[in-house]
Design a protein around this motif. Structure first.
Motif, PDB file in Angstrom:
ATOM      1  N   VAL A 192      63.182 -55.445  25.015  1.00 38.14           N
ATOM      2  CA  VAL A 192      63.335 -53.950  24.846  1.00 38.14           C
ATOM      3  C   VAL A 192      64.789 -53.821  25.422  1.00 38.14           C
ATOM      4  CG1 VAL A 192      61.925 -53.690  27.064  1.00 38.14           C
ATOM      5  CG2 VAL A 192      62.587 -51.564  25.932  1.00 38.14           C
ATOM      6  N   ALA A 193      65.218 -52.926  24.571  1.00 35.66           N
ATOM      7  CA  ALA A 193      66.944 -52.623  24.840  1.00 35.66           C
ATOM      8  C   ALA A 193      66.702 -51.030  25.357  1.00 35.66           C
ATOM      9  CB  ALA A 193      67.688 -52.827  23.797  1.00 35.66           C
ATOM     10  N   SER A 194      67.531 -50.629  26.348  1.00 33.79           N
ATOM     11  CA  SER A 194      67.399 -49.267  27.016  1.00 33.79           C
ATOM     12  C   SER A 194      68.837 -49.081  27.548  1.00 33.79           C
ATOM     13  CB  SER A 194      66.344 -49.017  28.143  1.00 33.79           C
ATOM     14  OG  SER A 194      66.505 -49.880  28.921  1.00 33.79           O
ATOM     15  N   TYR A 195      69.333 -47.651  27.625  1.00 29.84           N
ATOM     16  CA  TYR A 195      70.878 -47.590  28.304  1.00 29.84           C
ATOM     17  C   TYR A 195      70.624 -46.372  29.021  1.00 29.84           C
ATOM     18  CZ  TYR A 195      71.840 -44.274  24.504  1.00 29.84           C
ATOM     19  OH  TYR A 195      71.826 -43.269  23.753  1.00 29.84           O
ATOM     20  N   ALA A 196      71.637 -46.042  29.799  1.00 29.58           N
ATOM     21  CA  ALA A 196      71.909 -44.784  30.438  1.00 29.58           C
ATOM     22  C   ALA A 196      73.391 -44.436  30.706  1.00 29.58           C
ATOM     23  CB  ALA A 196      71.220 -45.076  32.144  1.00 29.58           C
ATOM     24  N   GLU A 197      73.838 -43.476  30.616  1.00 29.71           N
ATOM     25  CA  GLU A 197      75.291 -43.117  30.972  1.00 29.71           C
ATOM     26  C   GLU A 197      75.343 -42.878  32.512  1.00 29.71           C
ATOM     27  OE1 GLU A 197      77.018 -43.283  28.583  1.00 29.71           O
ATOM     28  OE2 GLU A 197      75.697 -42.763  26.897  1.00 29.71           O
ATOM     29  N   VAL A 198      75.787 -43.821  33.335  1.00 22.45           N
ATOM     30  CA  VAL A 198      75.918 -43.676  34.577  1.00 22.45           C
ATOM     31  C   VAL A 198      77.068 -43.038  35.264  1.00 22.45           C
ATOM     32  CG1 VAL A 198      74.795 -46.106  34.711  1.00 22.45           C
ATOM     33  CG2 VAL A 198      77.238 -46.124  34.806  1.00 22.45           C
ATOM     34  N   GLU A 199      76.809 -42.866  36.878  1.00 20.80           N
ATOM     35  CA  GLU A 199      77.811 -42.157  37.515  1.00 20.80           C
ATOM     36  C   GLU A 199      79.217 -42.203  37.233  1.00 20.80           C
ATOM     37  OE1 GLU A 199      74.956 -43.461  38.329  1.00 20.80           O
ATOM     38  OE2 GLU A 199      73.508 -41.988  39.547  1.00 20.80           O
ATOM     39  N   ASN A 200      79.613 -43.435  37.194  1.00 19.09           N
ATOM     40  CA  ASN A 200      81.004 -43.629  36.782  1.00 19.09           C
ATOM     41  C   ASN A 200      81.663 -43.345  35.225  1.00 19.09           C
ATOM     42  OD1 ASN A 200      80.208 -45.584  35.308  1.00 19.09           O
ATOM     43  ND2 ASN A 200      81.021 -47.228  36.393  1.00 19.09           N
ATOM     44  N   GLY A 201      80.582 -42.678  34.764  1.00 16.12           N
ATOM     45  CA  GLY A 201      81.114 -42.416  33.317  1.00 16.12           C
ATOM     46  C   GLY A 201      80.896 -43.542  32.199  1.00 16.12           C
ATOM     47  N   GLN A 202      80.561 -44.638  32.643  1.00 15.02           N
ATOM     48  CA  GLN A 202      80.320 -45.724  31.677  1.00 15.02           C
ATOM     49  C   GLN A 202      78.872 -45.782  31.223  1.00 15.02           C
ATOM     50  OE1 GLN A 202      81.853 -49.137  33.634  1.00 15.02           O
ATOM     51  NE2 GLN A 202      84.031 -48.571  33.120  1.00 15.02           N
ATOM     52  N   ARG A 203      78.803 -46.377  29.929  1.00 19.30           N
ATOM     53  CA  ARG A 203      77.445 -46.681  29.541  1.00 19.30           C
ATOM     54  C   ARG A 203      76.996 -48.098  30.012  1.00 19.30           C
ATOM     55  NH1 ARG A 203      76.743 -45.715  23.452  1.00 19.30           N
ATOM     56  NH2 ARG A 203      76.244 -43.824  24.111  1.00 19.30           N
ATOM     57  N   GLN A 204      75.724 -48.273  30.188  1.00 22.29           N
ATOM     58  CA  GLN A 204      75.125 -49.249  30.956  1.00 22.29           C
ATOM     59  C   GLN A 204      73.951 -49.802  30.048  1.00 22.29           C
ATOM     60  OE1 GLN A 204      75.184 -49.994  35.212  1.00 22.29           O
ATOM     61  NE2 GLN A 204      72.784 -50.427  35.277  1.00 22.29           N
ATOM     62  N   VAL A 205      73.967 -50.733  29.206  1.00 28.55           N
ATOM     63  CA  VAL A 205      72.800 -51.346  28.350  1.00 28.55           C
ATOM     64  C   VAL A 205      72.073 -52.453  29.001  1.00 28.55           C
ATOM     65  CG1 VAL A 205      72.290 -52.015  26.104  1.00 28.55           C
ATOM     66  CG2 VAL A 205      74.337 -50.552  26.488  1.00 28.55           C
ATOM     67  N   ASP A 206      70.818 -52.385  29.125  1.00 27.26           N
ATOM     68  CA  ASP A 206      70.095 -53.321  29.376  1.00 27.26           C
ATOM     69  C   ASP A 206      69.157 -54.025  28.307  1.00 27.26           C
ATOM     70  OD1 ASP A 206      68.544 -54.916  31.961  1.00 27.26           O
ATOM     71  OD2 ASP A 206      66.907 -53.947  30.933  1.00 27.26           O
ATOM     72  N   VAL A 207      68.673 -55.178  28.424  1.00 25.81           N
ATOM     73  CA  VAL A 207      67.711 -55.592  27.386  1.00 25.81           C
ATOM     74  C   VAL A 207      66.768 -56.490  28.201  1.00 25.81           C
ATOM     75  CG1 VAL A 207      69.018 -57.461  26.423  1.00 25.81           C
ATOM     76  CG2 VAL A 207      67.130 -56.701  25.153  1.00 25.81           C
TER      77      VAL A 207
END
Length: 311
Positions: A192-207
């Motif tokens: 499963v892949a998922s992601y969030a726009e984190v506090e520093n303004g960058q996108r963080q993707v996880d699988v």
């Protein structure tokens, strides 16, 4: 020496992950754990691990914000770590793979190195640097190991040259047909892949990997998947991302045929429900509603069989 003006380093967890850690009563402990185990580089053990792998699990996000999970395979050695903050990936573009749309220069990516026959795995996320169509580098954002729980041991073999084209063409489906449903309900593994726009303004993707006994994923008449969340490391990377933006991308593998089933859609975390008791050992649930469905026959040049010693 420390002064009152020193600023504490930011939390290693984003808001969605912290919310679930707080709900579970482990936020303070996980803050310490995260600062210790989440690294912005690859340790030597993991730098040696990736080059021996015959495939890599990838998580990406397309231009419309849809997350996709995929597997890409090649002969061992296609992954190299020239320095502790870089993983180099020698893979050509694959237009038939929906995850390929999120592999351009500057894109965020999630990666899972997993060896099914030894049940070893390492997760990392980072940013792509690409200068051509046959390879790219990933600058490590976070890297950490995972325990072997829920990984079904399987041995692999190549049945064709990884550079050869698959026998079948990708199929875009408008619903979960009977064949797709059988593939999902028979599975003991998916990613499963998922992601969030984190506090520093960058996108963080996880699988990440999900495993259980065959049939652990259930589908209702409305084609909504219900998935148990078993006891784990309490990082809540996947569920924290889902809590943050309500999206996920799933890939199911037919280990006997090399088929891949890609799903991208909406997801929600279920923390309290009488349905939880229907799944043995589940601590919570999450539900997934597919919006895009792509089946790719013979997508992988690999086939897997049961590891007799691991059963």
């Amino acid at each position: 020496m420390p002064t009152a003006h020193m600023i504490e380093a930011p939390s290693p967890w984003h808001a969605g992950e912290r919310a679930l850690q707080q709900q579970t009563g482990v936020a303070e402990r996980m803050e310490e754990v995260g600062r210790r185990v989440l690294r912005d580089y690859l340790i030597d053990q993991h730098r040696a691990f990736y080059p021996q792998l015959p495939f890599i699990v990838l998580g990406t996000v397309d231009d419309e914000g849809n997350p996709w999970a995929t597997l890409r395979a090649a002969h061992p050695g296609f992954l190299q770590s020239p320095d502790p903050v870089t993983l180099s990936v020698s893979l050509a573009r694959e237009p038939g793979d929906p995850a390929d749309a999120g592999m351009d220069d500057g894109d965020a990516i999630g990666m899972l190195g997993i060896e099914l026959h030894t049940r070893r795995r390492n997760r990392l996320n980072g940013t792509i640097t690409r200068s051509g169509s046959d390879a790219f580098d990933v600058k490590v954002g976070q890297s950490y190991g995972n325990c072997p729980r829920y990984i079904q041991p399987r041995d692999f073999k190549f049945i064709r040259d990884p550079s050869a084209s698959p026998a079948g063409e990708p199929l875009t489906l408008d619903r979960l047909d009977a064949g797709v449903r059988r593939m999902i309900t028979a599975a003991d593994t998916f990613f499963v892949a998922s992601y969030a726009e984190v506090e520093n303004g960058q996108r963080q993707v996880d699988v990440s990997h999900r495993g259980g006994e065959a049939g652990f994923v259930r589908i209702d008449e409305a084609s909504v998947l219900t998935i148990p969340d078993f006891a784990g490391n309490l990082f809540f990377n996947t569920l924290g991302n889902i809590l943050a933006n309500g999206k996920a991308g799933l890939v199911f593998v037919d280990f006997e045929t090399g088929d891949l089933l890609h799903l991208s859609g909406d997801a929600e975390v279920v923390l309290e429900s009488p349905d939880i008791a229907a799944f043995q050992r589940a601590e919570r649930l999450w539900r997934f509603t597919p919006r895009r469905v792509i089946r790719r026959p013979d997508a992988l040049p690999l086939r897997w069989g049961w590891d007799q010693e691991g059963q």
